[in-house]
Each structure stands twice: as C-alpha cells, then as structure tokens.
Design a protein around this motif. Structure first.
Motif, short mmCIF file in Angstrom:
data_model
loop_
_atom_site.label_atom_id
_atom_site.label_comp_id
_atom_site.label_asym_id
_atom_site.label_seq_id
_atom_site.Cartn_x
_atom_site.Cartn_y
_atom_site.Cartn_z
N HIS A 1 -10.67 0.63 -14.56
CA HIS A 1 -12.05 -0.47 -14.37
C HIS A 1 -12.61 -0.03 -13.35
O HIS A 1 -13.88 -0.01 -13.23
N TYR A 2 -11.82 0.20 -12.10
CA TYR A 2 -12.62 0.21 -10.79
C TYR A 2 -12.50 1.53 -10.04
O TYR A 2 -13.33 1.91 -9.29
N GLY A 3 -11.50 2.53 -10.27
CA GLY A 3 -11.35 3.65 -9.65
C GLY A 3 -10.73 3.48 -8.22
O GLY A 3 -10.78 2.15 -7.59
N TRP A 4 -10.05 4.38 -7.63
CA TRP A 4 -9.43 4.22 -6.59
C TRP A 4 -10.19 3.63 -5.37
O TRP A 4 -9.61 2.76 -4.54
N GLU A 5 -11.43 4.15 -5.09
CA GLU A 5 -12.11 3.76 -4.02
C GLU A 5 -12.40 2.37 -4.09
O GLU A 5 -12.12 1.53 -2.96
N LYS B 1 -6.35 3.83 -0.50
CA LYS B 1 -7.42 4.56 0.25
C LYS B 1 -7.18 5.87 0.89
O LYS B 1 -8.18 6.60 0.65
N ASN B 2 -6.02 6.29 1.14
CA ASN B 2 -5.90 7.66 1.48
C ASN B 2 -5.18 8.34 0.50
O ASN B 2 -3.73 8.32 0.47
N ASN B 3 -5.49 9.39 -0.22
CA ASN B 3 -4.93 10.47 -1.06
C ASN B 3 -4.29 9.66 -2.16
O ASN B 3 -2.96 9.88 -2.35
N PRO B 4 -4.79 8.59 -2.83
CA PRO B 4 -3.99 7.75 -3.75
C PRO B 4 -3.77 8.68 -5.08
O PRO B 4 -4.30 9.53 -5.61
N THR B 5 -2.37 8.25 -5.66
CA THR B 5 -1.90 8.88 -6.84
C THR B 5 -1.25 7.47 -7.49
O THR B 5 -0.94 6.62 -6.92
N LEU B 6 -1.20 7.71 -8.72
CA LEU B 6 -0.52 6.65 -9.49
C LEU B 6 0.95 6.45 -9.02
O LEU B 6 1.46 5.42 -8.60
#
Length: 73
Positions: free
Chosen positions: A26-30, A42-47
């Motif tokens: 829905h939103y994306g990491w950012e 915020k910093n190099n996000p992964t699931l």
C-alpha cells in the motif's frame, strides 16, 4: 473465554508478516518509514529485517499494527 475475547480483535488471525506486506504494497518502505518512525523501514529495509525487529520490539510492533488498522479498517 479466550475465543470470546478474540472475536472483537480485528488483528486476530493475521500474521505480522501479512500486516507488513500489506502495508508495504500500500505505502512502500519510504512512506512506511515516514508514518512509523523506525529505522528498519528507513535504512536498507527488507521484509526479513523488519519482521526480525518488530518481533522483538513490542512498541514498534504496536505502531505498525495501529497503522494497519488505521489504513485498512
């Protein structure tokens, strides 16, 4: 009795992984990082890294669950 209590819980039956994936789609990491101020978004996000952090950090998990409820309910 526990079943009775869960009946009114909108998160009942949803995994943390499902919740995070739905928010990401829905939103994306950012945007997730803007809405929930935690570094795992915020910093190099992964699931994987996000789930690891959220599973051991109760206050952060609660914020993510609240965002999910505010977004989809």
């Amino acid at each position: 009795m526990a079943l009775q209590e869960q009946k009114n819980n909108p998160l009942h039956g949803l995994t943390l992984e499902f919740i995070v994936k739905q928010l990401f789609f829905h939103y994306g990491w950012e945007e997730m990082g803007n809405l929930v101020k935690i570094d795992c978004f915020k910093n190099n996000p992964t699931l994987k890294s996000s789930l690891k952090f959220l599973r051991k950090t109760d206050w952060a998990r609660k914020k993510v669950e609240k965002l999910y409820l505010n977004t989809f309910h």
